[in-house]
Design an enzyme around this catalytic site. Structure first.
Site, mmCIF file in Angstrom:
data_model
loop_
_atom_site.group_PDB
_atom_site.id
_atom_site.type_symbol
_atom_site.label_atom_id
_atom_site.label_comp_id
_atom_site.label_asym_id
_atom_site.label_seq_id
_atom_site.Cartn_x
_atom_site.Cartn_y
_atom_site.Cartn_z
ATOM 1 N N ASN A 9 0.850 -1.192 0.000
ATOM 2 C CA ASN A 9 0.000 0.000 0.000
ATOM 3 C C ASN A 9 0.884 1.240 0.000
ATOM 4 O O ASN A 9 1.468 1.587 1.027
ATOM 5 C CB ASN A 9 -0.898 -0.045 1.258
ATOM 6 C CG ASN A 9 -1.755 1.198 1.397
ATOM 7 O OD1 ASN A 9 -1.869 1.987 0.455
ATOM 8 N ND2 ASN A 9 -2.357 1.371 2.558
ATOM 9 N N LYS A 11 -0.039 4.240 -0.388
ATOM 10 C CA LYS A 11 -0.751 5.413 0.159
ATOM 11 C C LYS A 11 -0.567 6.622 -0.764
ATOM 12 O O LYS A 11 -0.450 6.460 -1.971
ATOM 13 C CB LYS A 11 -0.296 5.686 1.593
ATOM 14 C CG LYS A 11 -0.396 4.435 2.463
ATOM 15 C CD LYS A 11 -0.236 4.689 3.926
ATOM 16 C CE LYS A 11 -0.352 3.378 4.677
ATOM 17 N NZ LYS A 11 -0.301 3.547 6.136
ATOM 18 N N HIS A 96 -9.894 1.467 4.821
ATOM 19 C CA HIS A 96 -8.617 1.659 5.523
ATOM 20 C C HIS A 96 -8.838 2.653 6.671
ATOM 21 O O HIS A 96 -9.589 3.621 6.525
ATOM 22 C CB HIS A 96 -7.550 2.178 4.553
ATOM 23 C CG HIS A 96 -6.172 2.128 5.142
ATOM 24 N ND1 HIS A 96 -5.744 3.045 6.070
ATOM 25 C CD2 HIS A 96 -5.147 1.263 4.968
ATOM 26 C CE1 HIS A 96 -4.498 2.750 6.437
ATOM 27 N NE2 HIS A 96 -4.120 1.665 5.780
ATOM 28 N N GLU A 98 -7.140 5.004 7.755
ATOM 29 C CA GLU A 98 -6.849 6.411 7.442
ATOM 30 C C GLU A 98 -8.052 7.056 6.772
ATOM 31 O O GLU A 98 -8.334 8.236 6.974
ATOM 32 C CB GLU A 98 -5.585 6.497 6.565
ATOM 33 C CG GLU A 98 -4.332 6.243 7.398
ATOM 34 C CD GLU A 98 -3.163 5.648 6.638
ATOM 35 O OE1 GLU A 98 -3.170 5.625 5.390
ATOM 36 O OE2 GLU A 98 -2.224 5.178 7.308
ATOM 37 N N GLU A 168 -5.864 -4.525 10.732
ATOM 38 C CA GLU A 168 -4.855 -3.469 10.894
ATOM 39 C C GLU A 168 -5.181 -2.671 12.144
ATOM 40 O O GLU A 168 -5.951 -1.698 12.074
ATOM 41 C CB GLU A 168 -4.876 -2.541 9.676
ATOM 42 C CG GLU A 168 -4.406 -3.194 8.399
ATOM 43 C CD GLU A 168 -3.734 -2.171 7.503
ATOM 44 O OE1 GLU A 168 -2.570 -2.382 7.167
ATOM 45 O OE2 GLU A 168 -4.353 -1.148 7.174
ATOM 46 N N GLY A 174 2.050 2.564 10.859
ATOM 47 C CA GLY A 174 3.012 3.662 10.713
ATOM 48 C C GLY A 174 3.692 4.076 12.003
ATOM 49 O O GLY A 174 4.322 5.130 12.078
ATOM 50 N N SER A 213 2.991 -1.724 10.567
ATOM 51 C CA SER A 213 4.429 -1.711 10.825
ATOM 52 C C SER A 213 5.123 -3.038 10.495
ATOM 53 O O SER A 213 6.049 -3.457 11.193
ATOM 54 C CB SER A 213 4.711 -1.317 12.277
ATOM 55 O OG SER A 213 4.281 0.014 12.512
HETATM 56 P P1 PGA Z 1 2.520 0.601 7.705
HETATM 57 O O1 PGA Z 1 1.070 0.766 7.002
HETATM 58 O O2 PGA Z 1 3.101 -0.689 7.205
HETATM 59 O O3 PGA Z 1 3.299 1.794 7.263
HETATM 60 O O4 PGA Z 1 2.281 0.551 9.171
HETATM 61 C C1 PGA Z 1 0.221 -0.326 6.827
HETATM 62 C C2 PGA Z 1 -1.085 0.135 6.227
HETATM 63 O O5 PGA Z 1 -1.625 1.160 6.665
HETATM 64 O O6 PGA Z 1 -1.633 -0.477 5.306
#
Ligand code: PGA
Length: 253
Positions: A9, A11, A96, A98, A168, A174, A213
Site C-alpha cells: 500500500n 498510500k 482503511h 486512514e 490493521e 506507521g 508496521s
Molecule cells: P505501515 O502501514 O506498514 O506503514 O504501518 C500499513 C497500512 O496502513 O496499510
C-alpha cells in the site's frame, strides 16, 4: 485457501516516475515465476496506469486504494469500479483506517463499496481494526466483529472467495509498534469466528491478513502466526530493497 498475499500500500506517496522505478526494481528483483505469494501493488490513482503497463502479463497484480459505489454519473472526484477494471485493476482496499479516521468514512459506505466492487469483479481487501483507546477499554473484539459484519452485510456465499480481510490495528499503523503474535492471533481468531458465523464453511476461503508496521525484521513472525494468510505493508513497501528483502524473508519462513 488460495496463496498467501503480500500487498504493498503506497498510500499518497510517489510521483509517476518514482512508481515506475519502484515497480521495475521490484519486478527485476523478484522472480515472479517461483513466487509462492500473490503480490499486489497498490499505487495512488494517478500512478496506476504506469504500474499496470509494467506488471501486465507478470505474476504481480494491481490494486486501488479506494472506489466509489456508483458506476458513472455526477459524482465529482470519485472513481468507479468499472473505471478501475478498465485500467487493469483487480483489487481494491476498502475501509482503511486512514479513510475512516481522517476522511470520516463510515461502516455503511464501506458496505456499499464492498458490494459495488464485487459486482464489478474487483476483489475487496476490507480493512478493520481497533484504536488504542478501544483496545484499552476492552472493546477490540466488538469493534472487529461490527466492522466485519457491517462491511459484508450484502455479500453472499458465492462471493466469499473474492474477499480478503485485513486486520490493521490503528495503533500499529506507521508507528513501528507492530502487534505481538498473541495480539494478532486473538484478533484473527475473532475475525475468523465472525466470518464462520456469517458464511459457515465457506468462510474458510476468506483470507485474513495482518497489517501495521510490517517490515523485513518482523515479517517472519507475522506470517508464522496462526490464521495469518498474508500481510498489508505500507512504509516498508516504498523502498525496493526493503520490500524485496521482506518478500525473500517471507518465502524463507
Ligand atoms: P505501515 O502501514 O506498514 O506503514 O504501518 C500499513 C497500512 O496502513 O496499510
Amino acid at each position: 485457501m488460495s496463496k498467501s498475499l503480500i500487498i504493498a500500500n503506497w498510500k499518497m506517496n510517489l510521483l509517476r516516475s518514482d512508481s515506475e522505478l519502484l515497480t521495475k526494481s521490484i519486478l527485476n528483483m523478484v522472480n515472479p515465476g517461483v513466487l509462492q505469494f500473490e503480490i499486489v501493488l497498490v499505487p495512488p490513482f494517478t500512478n496506476m496506469e504506469i504500474v499496470h503497463r509494467i506488471i501486465d502479463h507478470t505474476d504481480l497484480s494491481l490494486g486501488a486504494q479506494n472506489v466509489f459505489w456508483e458506476d458513472s454519473g455526477a459524482y465529482t472526484g470519485e472513481i468507479s469500479p468499472t473505471m478501475l477494471r478498465d485500467i487493469g485493476c483487480s483489487w481494491v482496499l476498502l475501509g482503511h483506517s486512514e479513510r475512516r479516521q481522517i476522511l470520516g468514512e463510515t461502516d455503511f459506505e464501506v458496505r456499499r463499496k464492498v458490494s459495488a466492487a464485487l459486482a464489478a469483479g474487483l476483489k475487496p481487501i476490507v480493512c478493520v481494526g481497533e484504536t488504542l483507546l478501544q483496545r484499552n477499554k476492552g472493546m477490540a473484539p466488538n469493534v472487529l466483529r461490527r466492522q466485519v459484519e457491517s462491511a459484508l452485510q450484502d455479500v453472499n456465499n458465492e462471493n466469499v472467495q473474492n474477499i480478503v480481510i485485513a486486520y490493521e490495528p490503528v495503533w500499529a499503523i506507521g508507528t513501528g509498534n507492530n502487534a505481538s503474535v498473541q495480539e494478532i492471533e486473538v484478533a484473527h481468531d475473532e475475525i475468523r469466528d465472525k466470518l464462520i458465523g456469517l458464511f459457515g464453511k465457506d468462510a474458510d476461503n476468506i483470507r485474513i491478513i495482518y497489517g501495521g508496521s510490517v517490515n523485513p525484521d518482523n515479517i517472519q513472525y507475522v506470517l508464522s502466526t496462526k490464521n495469518v494468510n498474508g500481510t498489508l505493508v505500507g512504509g516498508a513497501s516504498l523502498d525496493a530493497d526493503a520490500f524485496i528483502q521482506l518478500i525473500e524473508k517471507a518465502g524463507a519462513k
